[in-house]
Design an enzyme around this catalytic site. Structure first.
Site, short mmCIF file in Angstrom:
data_model
loop_
_atom_site.label_atom_id
_atom_site.label_comp_id
_atom_site.label_asym_id
_atom_site.label_seq_id
_atom_site.Cartn_x
_atom_site.Cartn_y
_atom_site.Cartn_z
CG HIS A 146 -5.80 -2.77 -4.71
ND1 HIS A 146 -4.67 -3.18 -4.07
CD2 HIS A 146 -6.79 -2.80 -3.78
CE1 HIS A 146 -4.94 -3.45 -2.81
NE2 HIS A 146 -6.23 -3.22 -2.61
CD GLU A 147 -7.94 1.33 -7.72
OE1 GLU A 147 -9.03 1.46 -7.14
OE2 GLU A 147 -6.85 1.38 -7.11
CG ASP A 154 -2.42 -3.60 -0.58
OD1 ASP A 154 -3.12 -3.67 0.44
OD2 ASP A 154 -2.06 -2.52 -1.10
CD GLU A 188 10.62 -17.02 -20.24
OE1 GLU A 188 10.42 -18.14 -19.74
OE2 GLU A 188 11.03 -16.04 -19.59
CB SER A 189 5.94 -18.66 -18.12
OG SER A 189 6.85 -19.72 -18.20
CB CYS A 231 -0.91 0.01 1.22
SG CYS A 231 -1.86 1.54 1.39
#
Length: 153
Positions: free
Chosen positions: A92-93, A58, A74-75, A51
């Protein structure tokens, strides 16, 4: 099989997460099925950030669906990118949309959507949804599968 290490800064390397999401590298590799529309899903049920006001952690559940064009995410680089948020202060946004935009920037998909399902802050869960436009016609698009908040689990 292809050797994708030539396209990746992380494959076959001992790499650590960046200290900041802007410093993280998201690698793209060639899509061997570029002539076929398919939904690729990444689910990160333990996404964390900080936060920016209180400095408290968060926790969120991110679901990314995208239809690749010429490139795939690529993971390993994606995991390291997501981990770089762990000590990053942002709302968050901002976190949710930034993740989506960085994947779009790296891979230029035909379509992408991201759902950020965040656990309560101040007693209120916050969910964020962003997409690049309408999905390709006749595409099977599954529900993201995250329950509305009721303990989310």
């Amino acid at each position: 099989m292809n050797d994708y290490t030539e396209y990746s800064t992380t494959l076959g390397q001992d790499t650590k997460a960046a200290n900041h999401p802007k410093d993280a590298v998201l690698d793209a590799v060639p899509n061997p099925q570029a002539d076929t529309d398919a939904v690729v899903r990444f689910t990160c049920p333990e996404f964390t950030s900080i936060c920016p006001v209180t400095g408290q952690p968060d926790f969120g559940h991110l679901v990314v669906d995208y239809v690749p064009d010429q490139s795939l995410v690529e993971s390993k680089s994606l995991k390291l990118f997501l981990q770089s948020f762990r000590n990053h202060g942002a709302f968050h946004e901002d976190c949710t949309i930034y993740v989506g935009k960085r994947i779009v920037e790296a891979t230029k998909p035909k379509w992408l959507r991201i759902g950020g399902y965040w656990y309560p802050r101040g007693g209120i869960p916050i969910d964020i949804f962003w997409q690049t436009g309408a999905p390709p016609k006749d595409l099977w698009l599954p529900d993201q599968g995250v329950a509305p908040y009721r303990g989310r689990g």
